[in-house]
Design a protein around this motif. Structure first.
Motif: not given
Ligand code: HEM
Length: 227
Positions: A40-50, A90-92, A94-96, A119-124, A162-165, A167-169
């Motif tokens: 699940i984490q892998a899916l979350e990360q890959r969709t986020g990066r795409h 898809l990223h969101v 997968i998260f919820v 911050v991620g939520m704001l951008s979404f 910023l959300h990406y950076a 979230g990383k340690k």
């Molecule tokens: C409601 C909005 C969002 C939520 C709740 C959310 C949630 C998360 C969470 C929980 C992670 C950490 C995954 C992990 O490493 O365990 C994450 C990572 C990430 N998110 Fe989001 N996100 C949101 C919006 C976005 C948006 C809009 C983008 C990009 C346009 C984005 C890009 C990323 C990226 C690039 C990562 C890091 C992936 C990696 O670790 O390689 N997120 N997000």
């Protein structure tokens, strides 16, 4: 009847191949259990990066058109932006759903505890109106406001980075931990933002014009229909 390559340009084909193949690969890896120990984490990360990659590519179109006069890029911004929105959605989801099983009180608690999620939520949330109004009908309806609205991408992309950076340690300033990738994304975004500054744009336009003159002197003539 037009052939495939008369109808679609190579750039168009490349964008759609990226957009769909990344999704197909995600599905195949999920179905064949070919993700990490934490799928699940892998899916979350890959969709986020795409999502972020496609957002950055859509951001690149205007400055690259200004610099190289490649007007087709302007037409492709919409497809790139919509694919970015697809992956962000898809990223969101997968998260919820997959990650938190729609446990809303737990989701709310996590959001409060982890500012990078806010911050991620704001951008979404800001990306949503851009995706919905990206079609020609809205362009006509909103007139000048359409451009103003879509300039929000220059805020959305830095927030997503910023959300990406965040979230990383790691330590951004000491260049320690998992910060190299987010740092690269951030630097690219900063570069595109700098390229929007009127003075910089002017300077780049004059560089481009000089290159054109050089090409003309050599007898070859690149396309120069830049905006
Ligand atoms: C409601 C909005 C969002 C939520 C709740 C959310 C949630 C998360 C969470 C929980 C992670 C950490 C995954 C992990 O490493 O365990 C994450 C990572 C990430 N998110 Fe989001 N996100 C949101 C919006 C976005 C948006 C809009 C983008 C990009 C346009 C984005 C890009 C990323 C990226 C690039 C990562 C890091 C992936 C990696 O670790 O390689 N997120 N997000």
């Amino acid at each position: 009847m037009k052939t495939f390559f008369q109808r679609y340009t190579p750039l168009q084909v490349a964008i759609h191949i990226y957009g769909w193949s990344a999704l197909v690969r995600l599905i195949i890896d999920f179905v064949t259990d070919n993700l990490t120990a934490n799928p699940i984490q892998a899916l979350e990360q890959r969709t986020g990066r795409h999502a972020l990659t496609l957002l950055v590519l859509s951001l690149a179109c205007t400055p690259l058109n200004n610099l190289f006069g490649w007007r087709e890029l302007i037409k492709r911004r919409r497809a790139l932006g919509l694919y970015a929105f697809l992956y962000a959605t898809l990223h969101v989801i997968i998260f919820v759903d997959l990650d938190y099983g729609l446990a809303w009180s737990l989701i709310l608690q996590t959001i409060v505890q982890k500012p990078y999620i806010v911050v991620g939520m704001l951008s979404f949330l800001m990306l949503m109106p851009l995706a919905f109004t990206s079609f020609d009908i809205w362009k006509k309806r909103l007139g000048k406001n359409w451009k103003r609205l879509h300039q929000m991408v220059y805020l959305i992309a830095p927030l997503a980075a910023l959300h990406y950076a965040w979230g990383k340690k790691g330590d951004f300033f000491r260049l320690q931990g998992e910060i190299i990738r987010p740092l690269i994304y951030s630097l690219i975004i900063i570069l595109f933002l700098i390229m929007r500054i009127p003075r910089v744009r002017k300077a780049l336009a004059s560089v481009r014009d000089r290159i054109v003159v050089l090409f003309r002197k050599r007898g070859t003539q690149p396309k120069t229909d830049a905006a």
